[in-house]
Enzyme design. Structure first.
Site, mmCIF file in Angstrom:
data_model
loop_
_atom_site.group_PDB
_atom_site.id
_atom_site.type_symbol
_atom_site.label_atom_id
_atom_site.label_comp_id
_atom_site.label_asym_id
_atom_site.label_seq_id
_atom_site.Cartn_x
_atom_site.Cartn_y
_atom_site.Cartn_z
ATOM 1 N N ASN A 1 0.840 -1.214 0.000
ATOM 2 C CA ASN A 1 0.000 0.000 0.000
ATOM 3 C C ASN A 1 0.870 1.257 0.000
ATOM 4 O O ASN A 1 0.570 2.229 -0.693
ATOM 5 C CB ASN A 1 -0.942 0.006 1.204
ATOM 6 N N ASN B 1 -6.452 4.492 8.613
ATOM 7 C CA ASN B 1 -6.009 3.110 8.435
ATOM 8 C C ASN B 1 -6.804 2.486 7.294
ATOM 9 O O ASN B 1 -7.915 2.921 6.984
ATOM 10 C CB ASN B 1 -6.261 2.324 9.726
ATOM 11 N N HIS C 1 -8.310 -1.285 5.977
ATOM 12 C CA HIS C 1 -8.602 -2.635 6.470
ATOM 13 C C HIS C 1 -9.277 -3.437 5.350
ATOM 14 O O HIS C 1 -10.187 -2.926 4.677
ATOM 15 C CB HIS C 1 -9.525 -2.536 7.700
HETATM 16 C C1 GRF Z 1 -3.357 -4.696 3.904
HETATM 17 O O1 GRF Z 1 -4.187 -5.746 3.495
HETATM 18 C C2 GRF Z 1 -4.127 -3.743 4.782
HETATM 19 O O2 GRF Z 1 -5.476 -3.678 4.492
HETATM 20 C C3 GRF Z 1 -3.935 -4.331 6.162
HETATM 21 O O3 GRF Z 1 -2.631 -4.843 6.152
HETATM 22 C C4 GRF Z 1 -2.245 -5.167 4.815
HETATM 23 C C5 GRF Z 1 -0.951 -4.466 4.560
HETATM 24 O O4 GRF Z 1 -0.367 -4.863 3.339
HETATM 25 N N1 GRF Z 1 -4.161 -3.337 7.180
HETATM 26 P P1 GRF Z 1 0.895 -4.073 2.782
HETATM 27 O O5 GRF Z 1 1.953 -4.096 3.859
HETATM 28 O O6 GRF Z 1 0.464 -2.701 2.429
HETATM 29 O O7 GRF Z 1 1.332 -4.874 1.566
#
Ligand code: GRF
Length: 188
Positions: free
Chosen positions: A14, A92, A94
């Protein structure tokens, strides 16, 4: 110039989507992790972004010394205490349609439920896990015959689109489109 801190503990996909989206925009990112050897911090280094390893117990002190327009949690596997949250704008992401499937393994929980739709939520952070005010959601169909891995991949694809758009909305008032239904291959 807006100053945004992204907090992560793991893979940082992300985070990568966010910095790619804002590449030519007027935003300074800094990366913060509670995990010294995380790929999240490695991504920051690879992209020449200021990065800090901040052990969890030093987080409040770090936030007291550094002021940000926005704090973005992106796979940050800690629950921030009251004194870290108070007076700060923290969001955040989720991987479920909250309030369903809070906490760990949300994609798997949705997959194993009877639901035909799951999705992604971006919300403000409060002291309870995955419980703050919802800013935006996007849904993903759980197709028949879909494997868990395929669903996870769809969810992550949507996360990488939704999160930068929400950040753009909060920083620059970009228009947000809420709860658009995604099916495979559809663009935001
Ligand atoms: C994502 O699925 C997010 O929704 C959750 O943790 C994961 C993080 O993935 N909170 P990344 O580290 O961004 O690949």
């Amino acid at each position: 110039m807006k100053k945004v801190a992204v907090f992560g503990s793991g893979n940082g996909s992300n985070f990568q989507a966010i910095i790619d989206y804002f590449k030519d925009k007027d935003v300074e990112f800094i990366a913060v992790s509670d995990k010294k050897d995380s790929f999240f911090l490695q991504r920051a280094k690879n992209n020449n972004i200021k990065n800090y390893y901040v052990p969890f117990k030093e987080t409040v002190e770090f936030l007291e010394k550094n002021v940000f327009d926005l704090i973005v949690l992106a796979g940050y596997m800690r629950v921030l205490p009251h004194n870290a949250i108070e007076g700060r704008k923290i969001i955040n992401i989720h991987p479920s349609l909250l309030p369903e499937f809070k906490g760990l393994n949300a994609i798997e929980k949705a997959y194993n439920s009877k639901n035909k739709i799951t999705g992604v939520t971006v919300h403000y952070v409060n002291e309870d896990v995955d419980s703050g005010v919802i800013i935006s959601q996007a849904s993903v169909k759980i197709e028949e015959n879909m494997s868990l891995i395929e669903l996870e991949s769809e969810i992550h694809k949507i996360e990488h689109i939704l999160y930068p758009h929400v950040i753009d909305h909060l920083l620059f008032n970009r228009k947000l489109c809420t709860l658009k239904l995604f099916s495979k291959g559809e663009q935001y």
